[in-house]
Structure formats: C-alpha cells, structure tokens
Scaffold this motif. Sequence first.
Motif, short mmCIF file in Angstrom:
data_model
loop_
_atom_site.label_atom_id
_atom_site.label_comp_id
_atom_site.label_asym_id
_atom_site.label_seq_id
_atom_site.Cartn_x
_atom_site.Cartn_y
_atom_site.Cartn_z
N UNK A 31 55.08 65.46 47.41
CA UNK A 31 56.31 64.80 47.86
C UNK A 31 56.50 63.45 47.19
N UNK A 32 55.41 62.72 46.98
CA UNK A 32 55.53 61.41 46.35
C UNK A 32 55.99 61.51 44.91
N UNK A 33 55.68 62.63 44.25
CA UNK A 33 56.03 62.80 42.85
C UNK A 33 57.45 63.31 42.65
N UNK A 34 58.11 63.71 43.73
CA UNK A 34 59.48 64.23 43.64
C UNK A 34 60.47 63.08 43.47
N UNK A 35 61.69 63.38 43.02
CA UNK A 35 62.68 62.32 42.80
C UNK A 35 62.96 61.44 44.02
#
Length: 317
Positions: free
Chosen positions: A165-169
């Motif tokens: 989730x942290x790596x998503x936009x």
Amino acid sequence: MERRRLGRTGLEVSRLGLGTMQWGRGVDAATAGEQLTAFLDAGGSLVDTAALYGDGRAEGLLGELVDKLGCRDDLELVSKSGLRRRGEDVVRDTSRGHLLTQLDRTLAALGTDHLDLWLVHVWDDATPAEETFAALEHAVRTGRARYVGVSNFSAWQTSWAAGWLAARPDHVQVAATQVEYSLLRRSVETDVVPAAAAHGLGLLAWSPLGRGVLTGKYRGGVPGDSRAAHPEWESFVGAYLTPARSRIVEAVARAAEGLDVSPTHVALAWLRDRPQVGSALLGARTTDQLEHALASEHVELPVEIVQALDDVSEGAR
C-alpha cells in the motif's frame, strides 16, 4: 482516559477500547446500551466491531445506540470485513467484491458515512493479496474509511500489506494490526510487534485478559456460569487452562494482592503499556465486568512488577 496516536498516524484512540463481539447474542440491547454509556463516561472512544459479530447483529445494535446517544463524533468506530457465512460455516472471503459490499452494509448498519478504521478480518489464501489490499486503498480514496489496517495477520503478511500500500500512488498508510495479545499470549512479540514497529503500525490487542483466564476466575476450577463451562467456548478458554499458564495467573494474583488491586487491573495495565499497543479491547458480558476493567486506567505498575511478570510469562512467547 488517556488517548494515543495509533502507530505513525494522526488517528488518536483511547488506550482502552470497547469490544462488541457478543453484542446481539450474549449481550442484549439493554446491557449493550449500559456498556456504551459506561465506556463513554469513563472517557473511552474506540469501539471495535465486525460484520459477523453477534451473528451479524452487533453492528446494527451499535448503530442504533450511537444514534440514540448522539455520540458519533465522540467515537472512533472500527469494523472488520472478510468473513462470511456459507450455510452453517464461517468462511474467509477477502475478494474486492465481498469486502466492499460488506463495508457498505457495515456503514448502513452503523448509520455513518465512514469508518474511522477499517480492517481486513483475516488473511485469505484463496484471494490474491493485491486484490484485497486494493479494496483497502479504494475505501480510503472514496472516503468510506479514514484509515485501514489488518487483523490476525502474521508478520510477513502484515509487512506485505504495509509495503504494497505504501508503494502505491495513493501511499495509503496501514494504521493498525489487531492481534490476540496478553500475558498468556506473547508470541506476537517475536515477529508481529517488530513488523508493526518497522512499518509504523499500532496494535489493537484483543483478549487482553487471556480469554478471561487472567481475571483469576478459574484458579479454583471452572465456574458453572463461565465461558469455559459452555460447550461453544470450552476449547477456546480451555487452551489457556494449563499448568504453565497457571503459574502466570498465580504471579498476576500475587502482584494484585501486593498492590491492593485486582488481577484484571494488573493484567490490563501490563498489556496496555507494551510497545506499539494503541488500545486494549475490552469485551465484557456484563456492565459490572466492563466497569471493573475500565478502572485499570488508574493503575500504574511498578517497574519491578513489570519485570517480574515479563520473566514469569516468558514461556508464553
């Protein structure tokens, strides 16, 4: 009651939370209303529920009480999705379709347009993790959940969710993980607690009284009116009625006697102040039980007693 930031988020919660697993089933509407009132009067604010609690009745009952008391703005409402009934069985389903459908039903039952915290109730091997986590992201993006988290996840599952989730936009922060944690169940300290710390998650601890065993009620045997005497709960509670865990219970009782408080207060004060713990969730059958547990808010354990309890419960890791 003291309030805390949940992990590395801006969400503030009361360090004792109110659990509703038996609302609408073992806890009737009148008692639920008394419990919510007592919890609010004590300064509590985090209320935890789930789509299947109380055989599906808990959320509706909670929504009715929140509306009656006009207390929505005073609460952090937490709910969980990801389990469903299939005939007589409860099965896992964390597919996007089921999660979001269940979330909408939860919001309708609670009479609110958003949850303060929405959790995936369990890990589901049958659903791609990316699909599950995308549902959490969508809930935040659409305003149906202010924060999201996980429940009953292992350390690697928790890390996967937080990292993905942290790596998503949208860079959605996983705010919390809800796990069983008590002096009788310290295994989460080995891996889940470090994973939560690494990713900035707060812990919501369920069964902080060791399935009721840490209250001391089973020291002389199994009372006829206790959960351990009920066929549905016998194995759940009985798993903690072992000689090794009895030694921990006796240590808690001795500490309580020395401090002139109850074993309940000692067990909750110990758990409440562990690293990463945001809130300890209290699930009571009666209002008297809840009020007694809430009084632990005023108990502070001496360092020497904390260390002694750490030592005697080391085997519960």
